[in-house]
Design a protein around this motif. Structure first.
Motif, short mmCIF file in Angstrom:
data_model
loop_
_atom_site.label_atom_id
_atom_site.label_comp_id
_atom_site.label_asym_id
_atom_site.label_seq_id
_atom_site.Cartn_x
_atom_site.Cartn_y
_atom_site.Cartn_z
N ASN A 1 44.64 6.58 -18.75
CA ASN A 1 44.52 7.85 -18.03
C ASN A 1 45.58 8.83 -18.55
O ASN A 1 46.77 8.52 -18.45
CB ASN A 1 44.77 7.60 -16.53
N SER A 2 45.17 9.97 -19.15
CA SER A 2 43.83 10.40 -19.44
C SER A 2 43.22 9.57 -20.57
O SER A 2 43.94 8.90 -21.29
CB SER A 2 43.82 11.88 -19.83
N TYR A 3 41.89 9.66 -20.68
CA TYR A 3 41.15 8.76 -21.57
C TYR A 3 40.92 9.46 -22.92
O TYR A 3 40.01 10.27 -23.06
CB TYR A 3 39.84 8.40 -20.88
N ASN A 4 41.76 9.11 -23.87
CA ASN A 4 41.84 9.81 -25.14
C ASN A 4 40.48 9.95 -25.86
O ASN A 4 40.02 11.07 -26.11
CB ASN A 4 42.86 9.05 -26.02
N PHE A 5 39.85 8.84 -26.16
CA PHE A 5 38.64 8.90 -27.00
C PHE A 5 37.40 9.35 -26.25
O PHE A 5 36.33 9.50 -26.82
CB PHE A 5 38.41 7.56 -27.70
N GLU A 6 37.53 9.56 -24.94
CA GLU A 6 36.42 10.13 -24.18
C GLU A 6 36.67 11.62 -23.93
O GLU A 6 36.15 12.20 -22.99
CB GLU A 6 36.25 9.40 -22.84
N GLY A 7 37.56 12.20 -24.72
CA GLY A 7 37.79 13.63 -24.58
C GLY A 7 38.80 13.98 -23.50
O GLY A 7 38.76 15.06 -22.92
N GLY A 8 39.71 13.06 -23.22
CA GLY A 8 40.79 13.38 -22.29
C GLY A 8 40.36 13.43 -20.83
O GLY A 8 40.99 14.09 -20.01
N SER A 9 39.29 12.71 -20.50
CA SER A 9 38.84 12.72 -19.10
C SER A 9 39.84 11.96 -18.22
O SER A 9 40.66 11.19 -18.70
CB SER A 9 37.45 12.10 -18.98
N VAL A 10 39.73 12.21 -16.92
CA VAL A 10 40.74 11.73 -15.98
C VAL A 10 40.12 10.73 -15.00
O VAL A 10 38.99 10.92 -14.57
CB VAL A 10 41.32 12.95 -15.22
N ILE A 11 40.87 9.69 -14.70
CA ILE A 11 40.43 8.76 -13.65
C ILE A 11 41.11 9.21 -12.35
O ILE A 11 42.33 9.33 -12.29
CB ILE A 11 40.85 7.31 -13.94
N SER A 12 40.31 9.47 -11.33
CA SER A 12 40.86 9.99 -10.07
C SER A 12 41.66 8.91 -9.34
O SER A 12 41.50 7.71 -9.60
CB SER A 12 39.73 10.48 -9.17
N ARG A 13 42.48 9.34 -8.43
CA ARG A 13 43.27 8.43 -7.60
C ARG A 13 42.37 7.44 -6.84
O ARG A 13 42.68 6.25 -6.74
CB ARG A 13 44.11 9.27 -6.62
N GLU A 14 41.24 7.94 -6.35
CA GLU A 14 40.32 7.07 -5.57
C GLU A 14 39.77 5.97 -6.46
O GLU A 14 39.65 4.81 -6.04
CB GLU A 14 39.14 7.89 -5.01
N LYS A 15 39.42 6.35 -7.70
CA LYS A 15 38.83 5.35 -8.61
C LYS A 15 39.89 4.32 -9.01
O LYS A 15 39.59 3.13 -9.12
CB LYS A 15 38.26 6.05 -9.85
N ILE A 16 41.12 4.78 -9.23
CA ILE A 16 42.18 3.82 -9.57
C ILE A 16 42.38 2.86 -8.40
O ILE A 16 42.52 1.65 -8.57
CB ILE A 16 43.51 4.55 -9.88
N ARG A 17 42.35 3.42 -7.20
CA ARG A 17 42.54 2.59 -6.00
C ARG A 17 41.44 1.53 -5.90
O ARG A 17 41.71 0.38 -5.56
CB ARG A 17 42.54 3.49 -4.76
N ILE B 1 39.78 0.17 -8.35
CA ILE B 1 40.05 -0.86 -9.37
C ILE B 1 41.20 -1.75 -8.90
O ILE B 1 41.12 -2.99 -8.98
CB ILE B 1 40.39 -0.19 -10.74
N LEU B 2 42.24 -1.13 -8.37
CA LEU B 2 43.41 -1.90 -7.89
C LEU B 2 43.03 -2.84 -6.75
O LEU B 2 43.49 -3.99 -6.70
CB LEU B 2 44.51 -0.94 -7.41
N ASN B 3 42.18 -2.36 -5.85
CA ASN B 3 41.76 -3.21 -4.73
C ASN B 3 41.14 -4.50 -5.20
O ASN B 3 41.45 -5.58 -4.69
CB ASN B 3 40.75 -2.47 -3.85
N ILE B 4 40.26 -4.37 -6.19
CA ILE B 4 39.59 -5.56 -6.72
C ILE B 4 40.62 -6.47 -7.40
O ILE B 4 40.67 -7.68 -7.13
CB ILE B 4 38.47 -5.15 -7.71
N CYS B 5 41.46 -5.89 -8.25
CA CYS B 5 42.42 -6.71 -9.00
C CYS B 5 43.42 -7.38 -8.04
O CYS B 5 43.77 -8.55 -8.22
CB CYS B 5 43.14 -5.86 -10.04
N ASN B 6 43.87 -6.64 -7.04
CA ASN B 6 44.81 -7.22 -6.07
C ASN B 6 44.20 -8.42 -5.36
O ASN B 6 44.90 -9.39 -5.06
CB ASN B 6 45.23 -6.17 -5.03
N GLY B 7 42.90 -8.34 -5.10
CA GLY B 7 42.20 -9.44 -4.43
C GLY B 7 42.28 -10.74 -5.23
O GLY B 7 42.18 -11.83 -4.66
N PHE B 8 42.44 -10.61 -6.54
CA PHE B 8 42.53 -11.80 -7.39
C PHE B 8 43.93 -11.97 -7.95
O PHE B 8 44.15 -12.80 -8.84
CB PHE B 8 41.52 -11.69 -8.54
N ASN B 9 44.86 -11.18 -7.44
CA ASN B 9 46.24 -11.24 -7.92
C ASN B 9 46.38 -10.99 -9.41
O ASN B 9 47.23 -11.61 -10.08
CB ASN B 9 46.82 -12.62 -7.61
#
Ligand SMILES: *Cc1c(COP(=O)(O)O)cnc(C)c1O
Length: 346
Positions: free
Chosen positions: A139-155, A157-165
């Motif tokens: 973030n930002s995503y270089n090869f996709e033209g500098g697009s941005v991952i929003s806070r909600e989307k990061i959250r 992803i984090l929720n899923i990963c946290n569930g599996f530690n």
């Protein structure tokens, strides 16, 4: 005709204040430990400042973003372990060592993504079915033209990963551009990630350097690995002094670069023979796709020869134009005129 260089924000030069601070910075041997920090007081100051700005416990100076990402991944994962990554990320596509079996030896596990956001169902199924040592995002995503991952989307992803530690590593080379696009503090945008890397050497104008961030424990481990890969330096306060100015004075102004990139994209999008996915123009990068017969390489070569505008090659169907400190509103106006002329005459 003046050359307008839109290849990359890596061409930025240190500001006069950076050069001044570099000369007078207090220095020491950063490779000698004084508690958990090195002996160079300027490096310690930059590391503390970065940690505070990002709301992480600790930070570590590294010579480059590539080394920063590698040190983070090697701290989180051992040779032969699996790491979720997208094929189109800098970490995978440009920094080959991480997943090279003869080098770091991490095993890439690809999860489909759109603009840097993994398909959440597939991510969850992947973490359920496989032992994964870390998940990478950019973030930002270089090869996709500098697009941005929003806070909600990061959250999400984090929720899923946290569930599996499973720890999440963020490649935030241009995180200040992403935060500016979302009008939020980097601290808020990066909350919850285990480790992250950002560059002071790109849009923030420092000549050299990146920082990695994480917990005290993570940074202690990363410090060992940085030494193994030769990233432990000596009187590196000379560089950290520029990094301090980068954080103090240059990190907020990247919002202007984002706005100028948007204006450039608006100005050239209907020029003909090209197309721009305007939804993707969120930060300081404009990805321009070729719609006519011309190839990306020829487009750039001729644009430079005929109009003195320089861009960066992505592939035969697309190129990239990047704004940064030093590219003014007048440069953008001029670039729009020249690119429109050029496209009309292809
Ligand atoms: C530039 C970049 C890096 C690597 O940084 P270097 O300092 O060039 O090694 C990593 N990730 C992304 C997204 C980048 O744009």
């Amino acid at each position: 005709m003046k050359v307008i260089d839109l290849r990359s924000d890596t061409v930025t030069l240190p500001t006069p204040r950076m050069l001044k601070e570099m000369v007078s910075a207090p220095l020491g041997d950063d490779g000698r430990a004084k508690g958990s920090k090195g002996e160079d007081p300027t490096v310690v100051k930059l590391e503390r400042m970065a940690a505070e700005r990002f709301g992480k416990e600790d930070a570590l100076f590294v010579p480059s973003g590539t080394m920063g990402n590698m040190v983070c991944l090697m701290t989180l994962a051992k040779r032969g372990e699996s790491v979720v990554v997208a094929q189109n990320t800098h970490l995978y596509k440009s920094e080959k060592a991480n997943f090279d079996p003869d080098f770091c030896g991490l095993i890439p596990v690809f999860v489909p993504q759109s603009r840097g956001v993994y398909c959440l169902d597939t991510l969850k199924k992947t973490l359920e079915s496989k032992k994964i040592a870390a998940v990478c995002i950019e973030n930002s995503y270089n090869f996709e033209g500098g697009s941005v991952i929003s806070r909600e989307k990061i959250r999400a992803i984090l929720n899923i990963c946290n569930g599996f530690n499973v720890p999440v590593h963020l490649d935030g080379a241009r995180i200040f551009n992403a935060a500016a696009a979302l009008s939020m503090e980097v601290k808020e945008l990066t909350e919850g990630v285990t480790s992250l890397m950002f560059c002071v050497s790109k849009g923030l104008c420092a000549p050299i350097g990146s920082l990695i961030l994480g917990s005290y424990e993570f940074i202690a481990g990363a410090r060992e690995i940085r030494k193994e890969v030769g990233g432990q330096l000596r009187q590196v306060g000379i560089l950290a002094a520029a990094g301090i100015v980068a954080l103090e004075e240059m990190s907020e102004r990247v919002s202007h670069d984002n706005i100028r990139a948007r204006r450039l994209a608006e100005g050239i999008k209907d020029a003909g023979n090209i197309s721009i996915d305007m939804d993707n123009v969120q930060t300081n990068i404009v990805k321009v796709d070729m719609t006519g017969d011309i190839d990306g390489k020829d487009f750039l070569k001729r644009l430079e020869a005929e109009k003195k505008v320089r861009g960066h090659f992505i592939d035969s169907r697309s190129i990239r134009l990047v704004t940064y400190h030093g590219i003014t509103d007048e440069d953008i106006d001029e670039a729009i005129i020249r690119i429109k002329d050029f496209c009309a005459a292809i």
